[in-house]
Design a protein around this motif. Structure first.
Motif, PDB file in Angstrom:
ATOM      1  N   GLN A  61      -4.050  -7.585  -6.943  1.00  0.00           N
ATOM      2  CA  GLN A  61      -2.764  -6.903  -6.838  1.00  0.00           C
ATOM      3  C   GLN A  61      -3.007  -5.397  -6.776  1.00  0.00           C
ATOM      4  O   GLN A  61      -3.749  -4.861  -7.594  1.00  0.00           O
ATOM      5  CB  GLN A  61      -1.899  -7.241  -8.051  1.00  0.00           C
ATOM      6  N   VAL A  62      -2.378  -4.744  -5.817  1.00  0.00           N
ATOM      7  CA  VAL A  62      -2.570  -3.307  -5.642  1.00  0.00           C
ATOM      8  C   VAL A  62      -1.833  -2.555  -6.745  1.00  0.00           C
ATOM      9  O   VAL A  62      -0.661  -2.817  -7.019  1.00  0.00           O
ATOM     10  CB  VAL A  62      -2.051  -2.855  -4.259  1.00  0.00           C
ATOM     11  N   GLN A  63      -2.535  -1.630  -7.386  1.00  0.00           N
ATOM     12  CA  GLN A  63      -1.919  -0.759  -8.385  1.00  0.00           C
ATOM     13  C   GLN A  63      -1.612   0.586  -7.736  1.00  0.00           C
ATOM     14  O   GLN A  63      -2.436   1.129  -6.994  1.00  0.00           O
ATOM     15  CB  GLN A  63      -2.857  -0.565  -9.577  1.00  0.00           C
ATOM     16  N   LEU A  64      -0.433   1.114  -8.044  1.00  0.00           N
ATOM     17  CA  LEU A  64       0.027   2.372  -7.453  1.00  0.00           C
ATOM     18  C   LEU A  64       0.330   3.366  -8.564  1.00  0.00           C
ATOM     19  O   LEU A  64       1.042   3.029  -9.509  1.00  0.00           O
ATOM     20  CB  LEU A  64       1.287   2.127  -6.616  1.00  0.00           C
ATOM     21  N   VAL A  65      -0.196   4.574  -8.457  1.00  0.00           N
ATOM     22  CA  VAL A  65       0.023   5.597  -9.469  1.00  0.00           C
ATOM     23  C   VAL A  65       0.551   6.859  -8.798  1.00  0.00           C
ATOM     24  O   VAL A  65      -0.156   7.487  -7.996  1.00  0.00           O
ATOM     25  CB  VAL A  65      -1.266   5.917 -10.246  1.00  0.00           C
ATOM     26  N   GLU A  66       1.805   7.192  -9.133  1.00  0.00           N
ATOM     27  CA  GLU A  66       2.448   8.375  -8.566  1.00  0.00           C
ATOM     28  C   GLU A  66       2.317   9.553  -9.513  1.00  0.00           C
ATOM     29  O   GLU A  66       2.304   9.380 -10.737  1.00  0.00           O
ATOM     30  CB  GLU A  66       3.941   8.106  -8.306  1.00  0.00           C
ATOM     31  N   SER A  67       2.273  10.756  -8.956  1.00  0.00           N
ATOM     32  CA  SER A  67       2.209  11.965  -9.762  1.00  0.00           C
ATOM     33  C   SER A  67       2.763  13.137  -8.971  1.00  0.00           C
ATOM     34  O   SER A  67       2.969  13.033  -7.758  1.00  0.00           O
ATOM     35  CB  SER A  67       0.764  12.252 -10.191  1.00  0.00           C
ATOM     36  N   GLY A  68       2.994  14.250  -9.667  1.00  0.00           N
ATOM     37  CA  GLY A  68       3.391  15.471  -8.996  1.00  0.00           C
ATOM     38  C   GLY A  68       4.845  15.863  -9.157  1.00  0.00           C
ATOM     39  O   GLY A  68       5.256  16.923  -8.677  1.00  0.00           O
ATOM     40  N   SER A 106       9.768  23.752  -3.842  1.00  0.00           N
ATOM     41  CA  SER A 106       8.901  22.735  -3.226  1.00  0.00           C
ATOM     42  C   SER A 106       8.123  21.980  -4.291  1.00  0.00           C
ATOM     43  O   SER A 106       7.835  22.508  -5.372  1.00  0.00           O
ATOM     44  CB  SER A 106       7.901  23.395  -2.266  1.00  0.00           C
ATOM     45  N   LEU A 107       7.785  20.759  -3.955  1.00  0.00           N
ATOM     46  CA  LEU A 107       6.889  19.942  -4.757  1.00  0.00           C
ATOM     47  C   LEU A 107       6.042  19.101  -3.815  1.00  0.00           C
ATOM     48  O   LEU A 107       6.476  18.774  -2.699  1.00  0.00           O
ATOM     49  CB  LEU A 107       7.658  19.000  -5.692  1.00  0.00           C
ATOM     50  N   ARG A 108       4.858  18.720  -4.289  1.00  0.00           N
ATOM     51  CA  ARG A 108       4.010  17.802  -3.551  1.00  0.00           C
ATOM     52  C   ARG A 108       3.688  16.610  -4.441  1.00  0.00           C
ATOM     53  O   ARG A 108       3.075  16.761  -5.491  1.00  0.00           O
ATOM     54  CB  ARG A 108       2.708  18.481  -3.119  1.00  0.00           C
ATOM     55  N   LEU A 109       4.133  15.452  -3.993  1.00  0.00           N
ATOM     56  CA  LEU A 109       3.865  14.213  -4.717  1.00  0.00           C
ATOM     57  C   LEU A 109       2.614  13.544  -4.168  1.00  0.00           C
ATOM     58  O   LEU A 109       2.326  13.640  -2.967  1.00  0.00           O
ATOM     59  CB  LEU A 109       5.055  13.258  -4.601  1.00  0.00           C
ATOM     60  N   SER A 110       1.911  12.855  -5.063  1.00  0.00           N
ATOM     61  CA  SER A 110       0.723  12.091  -4.676  1.00  0.00           C
ATOM     62  C   SER A 110       0.856  10.670  -5.188  1.00  0.00           C
ATOM     63  O   SER A 110       1.457  10.437  -6.235  1.00  0.00           O
ATOM     64  CB  SER A 110      -0.548  12.712  -5.265  1.00  0.00           C
ATOM     65  N   CYS A 111       0.289   9.747  -4.463  1.00  0.00           N
ATOM     66  CA  CYS A 111       0.259   8.349  -4.884  1.00  0.00           C
ATOM     67  C   CYS A 111      -1.094   7.773  -4.512  1.00  0.00           C
ATOM     68  O   CYS A 111      -1.461   7.773  -3.329  1.00  0.00           O
ATOM     69  CB  CYS A 111       1.370   7.563  -4.201  1.00  0.00           C
ATOM     70  N   THR A 112      -1.805   7.299  -5.512  1.00  0.00           N
ATOM     71  CA  THR A 112      -3.117   6.712  -5.293  1.00  0.00           C
ATOM     72  C   THR A 112      -3.047   5.212  -5.507  1.00  0.00           C
ATOM     73  O   THR A 112      -2.467   4.741  -6.495  1.00  0.00           O
ATOM     74  CB  THR A 112      -4.154   7.337  -6.232  1.00  0.00           C
ATOM     75  N   ALA A 113      -3.623   4.484  -4.581  1.00  0.00           N
ATOM     76  CA  ALA A 113      -3.609   3.022  -4.632  1.00  0.00           C
ATOM     77  C   ALA A 113      -4.997   2.492  -4.962  1.00  0.00           C
ATOM     78  O   ALA A 113      -6.007   3.070  -4.563  1.00  0.00           O
ATOM     79  CB  ALA A 113      -3.147   2.463  -3.290  1.00  0.00           C
ATOM     80  N   SER A 114      -5.023   1.381  -5.671  1.00  0.00           N
ATOM     81  CA  SER A 114      -6.292   0.726  -5.955  1.00  0.00           C
ATOM     82  C   SER A 114      -6.694  -0.149  -4.787  1.00  0.00           C
ATOM     83  O   SER A 114      -5.904  -0.391  -3.868  1.00  0.00           O
ATOM     84  CB  SER A 114      -6.168  -0.120  -7.226  1.00  0.00           C
ATOM     85  N   GLY A 115      -7.935  -0.612  -4.818  1.00  0.00           N
ATOM     86  CA  GLY A 115      -8.386  -1.551  -3.807  1.00  0.00           C
ATOM     87  C   GLY A 115      -9.077  -0.897  -2.631  1.00  0.00           C
ATOM     88  O   GLY A 115      -9.221   0.321  -2.556  1.00  0.00           O
ATOM     89  N   THR A 116      -9.464  -1.751  -1.702  1.00  0.00           N
ATOM     90  CA  THR A 116     -10.282  -1.296  -0.576  1.00  0.00           C
ATOM     91  C   THR A 116      -9.584  -1.447   0.770  1.00  0.00           C
ATOM     92  O   THR A 116     -10.183  -1.159   1.801  1.00  0.00           O
ATOM     93  CB  THR A 116     -11.605  -2.072  -0.547  1.00  0.00           C
ATOM     94  N   LYS A 137      -9.309   8.801   0.260  1.00  0.00           N
ATOM     95  CA  LYS A 137      -8.936   8.924  -1.149  1.00  0.00           C
ATOM     96  C   LYS A 137      -7.906   7.884  -1.570  1.00  0.00           C
ATOM     97  O   LYS A 137      -7.388   7.934  -2.681  1.00  0.00           O
ATOM     98  CB  LYS A 137      -8.380  10.325  -1.423  1.00  0.00           C
ATOM     99  N   ASN A 138      -7.594   6.943  -0.680  1.00  0.00           N
ATOM    100  CA  ASN A 138      -6.566   5.930  -0.994  1.00  0.00           C
ATOM    101  C   ASN A 138      -5.267   6.575  -1.461  1.00  0.00           C
ATOM    102  O   ASN A 138      -4.607   6.070  -2.377  1.00  0.00           O
ATOM    103  CB  ASN A 138      -7.065   4.956  -2.075  1.00  0.00           C
ATOM    104  N   THR A 139      -4.883   7.680  -0.849  1.00  0.00           N
ATOM    105  CA  THR A 139      -3.761   8.461  -1.348  1.00  0.00           C
ATOM    106  C   THR A 139      -2.765   8.777  -0.237  1.00  0.00           C
ATOM    107  O   THR A 139      -3.161   9.079   0.892  1.00  0.00           O
ATOM    108  CB  THR A 139      -4.263   9.770  -1.987  1.00  0.00           C
ATOM    109  N   VAL A 140      -1.505   8.689  -0.593  1.00  0.00           N
ATOM    110  CA  VAL A 140      -0.425   9.111   0.292  1.00  0.00           C
ATOM    111  C   VAL A 140       0.318  10.248  -0.409  1.00  0.00           C
ATOM    112  O   VAL A 140       0.489  10.232  -1.623  1.00  0.00           O
ATOM    113  CB  VAL A 140       0.510   7.933   0.648  1.00  0.00           C
ATOM    114  N   TYR A 141       0.730  11.240   0.375  1.00  0.00           N
ATOM    115  CA  TYR A 141       1.378  12.436  -0.154  1.00  0.00           C
ATOM    116  C   TYR A 141       2.791  12.565   0.381  1.00  0.00           C
ATOM    117  O   TYR A 141       3.124  12.061   1.449  1.00  0.00           O
ATOM    118  CB  TYR A 141       0.585  13.680   0.261  1.00  0.00           C
ATOM    119  N   LEU A 142       3.611  13.286  -0.370  1.00  0.00           N
ATOM    120  CA  LEU A 142       4.935  13.661   0.115  1.00  0.00           C
ATOM    121  C   LEU A 142       5.141  15.135  -0.221  1.00  0.00           C
ATOM    122  O   LEU A 142       5.294  15.494  -1.386  1.00  0.00           O
ATOM    123  CB  LEU A 142       6.038  12.807  -0.524  1.00  0.00           C
ATOM    124  N   GLN A 143       5.107  15.974   0.806  1.00  0.00           N
ATOM    125  CA  GLN A 143       5.407  17.388   0.647  1.00  0.00           C
ATOM    126  C   GLN A 143       6.909  17.564   0.793  1.00  0.00           C
ATOM    127  O   GLN A 143       7.480  17.192   1.826  1.00  0.00           O
ATOM    128  CB  GLN A 143       4.666  18.205   1.702  1.00  0.00           C
TER     129      GLN A 143
END
Length: 114
Positions: A1-8, A17-27, A75-81
């Motif tokens: 199961q993919v784990q998702l961790v949001e921050s920012g 302005s803010l920049r959000l990040s989300c890192t997902a587990s797995g390959t 980096k398994n990461t998606v951003y939202l500026q």
């Protein structure tokens, strides 16, 4: 199961302005279409921005021209500026696949207020 961790998230004044990040587990992150969603108090969760595995993007009309979604597969990461923030952008922001899976992360609170 993919784990998702949001921050920012945080408290910002209107126009800020803010920049959000989300890192997902797995390959397999690079194969997923990803999205940023938000849920304001008393409202349903909505998709605000999406990015395909090929990096094509889409936006809700309410954020078009102000928000930019991007991804870094290494980096398994998606951003939202998020620029030119408005009080109506206040919500908990989540990332997930697009369309979303059943499991959600804890989200990150964005509050736009003077």
């Amino acid at each position: 199961q993919v784990q998702l961790v949001e921050s920012g998230g945080g408290l910002v004044q209107p126009g800020g302005s803010l920049r959000l990040s989300c890192t997902a587990s797995g390959t397999r992150f690079r194969f997923y279409n990803m999205g940023w969603y938000r849920q304001a108090p008393g409202k349903q969760r909505e998709l605000v921005a999406g990015i395909t595995r090929g990096a094509s993007t889409k936006y809700a009309d309410s954020v078009k021209g102000r928000f930019t979604i991007s991804r870094d597969n290494g980096k398994n990461t998606v951003y939202l500026q998020m620029n030119s923030l408005k009080p109506e952008d206040t919500a908990v922001y989540y990332c997930n696949q697009d369309p979303p899976l059943e499991n959600w992360g804890q989200g990150t609170q964005v509050t736009v207020s003077s």
